[in-house]
Design an enzyme around this catalytic site. Structure first.
Site, PDB file in Angstrom:
ATOM      1  N   TYR A   1       0.832  -1.209   0.000  1.00 46.85           N
ATOM      2  CA  TYR A   1       0.000   0.000   0.000  1.00 46.85           C
ATOM      3  C   TYR A   1       0.863   1.255   0.000  1.00 46.85           C
ATOM      4  CZ  TYR A   1      -3.073   3.704   1.625  1.00 46.85           C
ATOM      5  OH  TYR A   1      -3.749   4.890   1.745  1.00 46.85           O
TER       6      TYR A   1
ATOM      7  N   GLU B   1       1.251   6.636  -6.846  1.00 43.89           N
ATOM      8  CA  GLU B   1       0.179   7.583  -7.153  1.00 43.89           C
ATOM      9  C   GLU B   1       0.704   9.012  -7.142  1.00 43.89           C
ATOM     10  OE1 GLU B   1      -2.851   6.779  -4.302  1.00 43.89           O
ATOM     11  OE2 GLU B   1      -3.197   4.736  -5.031  1.00 43.89           O
TER      12      GLU B   1
END
Length: 233
Positions: A163, A170
């Site tokens: 994650y 991102e």
């Protein structure tokens, strides 16, 4: 007479409650299975193309799996209602952060045709799929049986570094798309968007930081619970 009527009423309520529980089980099981199949197809397709064409396959990632990824991410919005309705036992905040950030990236940035061929899109899709391919089998197993320790460990340990890597990717995606929007300065609609993206970066960092903190606490609780059950057994 009244006692008989009350017993029938309670029996009817119990049957209705049991039916709602059964329908809820079928629904959530079907949802997890559908998401697992969708992400398995995406991961398999991307891997097969990479093994067949090498790095040349990276540029066409969105073209071949973008529709399925978009569908799976849109369906993930339902998970917020699952948690709110009590169908799924999970904290709302980390799931909200993950759903919002992925849909934001997918529909406002990766959907830009000029950006779809970048390598970072393939990397991001791989990281998202790894997270889902760890979580959904675990959720399915929780519905029908007790997950093994390896599944529990992967769900609460492996997902944390993956994650974190996905959040970093991102952020890189946002930085890479900024020049495209800055070049659209003549378009009044696009003028403020680069500033919104820059403002989104600290929000992404803060939200993901809180999410990681919650995930670490959930990991500690899950492993402690497993250890207690092991000692009792």
């Amino acid at each position: 007479m009244n006692k008989k009527f009350n017993m029938q009423q309670k029996s009817g309520r119990g049957a209705a409650q049991e039916m709602r529980c059964s329908l809820g089980f079928v629904y959530i099981f079907s949802y997890y299975l559908l998401q697992f199949c969708g992400h398995t197809w995406i991961f398999s397709n991307m891997t097969a193309r990479f093994l067949s064409f090498g790095f040349d396959a990276l540029a066409g990632t969105f073209y071949f799996v973008g529709v399925m990824m978009s569908l799976c991410q849109l369906l993930s919005v339902l998970e917020l209602f699952h948690i709110a309705d009590g169908i799924e036992e999970c904290q709302l905040f980390p799931r909200l952060v993950q759903v919002v950030e992925r849909n934001f990236l997918l529909f406002l940035i990766i959907s830009q045709e000029e950006f779809q061929s970048k390598t970072v899109v393939c990397v991001l899709f791989y990281l998202w799929n790894i997270l889902h391919l760890v979580r959904y089998p675990y959720q399915l197993m929780c519905l029908i049986s007790t997950p093994s320790f390896n599944m529990l460990w992967a769900r609460y340990t492996l997902t944390i570094p993956v994650y974190i890597l996905s959040v970093i990717t991102e952020g890189i995606s946002i930085l890479q798309v900024l020049p495209y929007y800055e070049s659209q300065g003549t378009n009044s609609v696009c003028v403020p968007f680069p500033y919104l993206l820059l403002a989104y970066l600290p929000v992404l960092a803060a939200g993901s930081g809180l999410t990681v903190r919650i995930l670490l606490r959930e990991r500690s609780q899950a492993l402690d619970s497993w250890n207690r059950k092991t000692k009792q057994g």
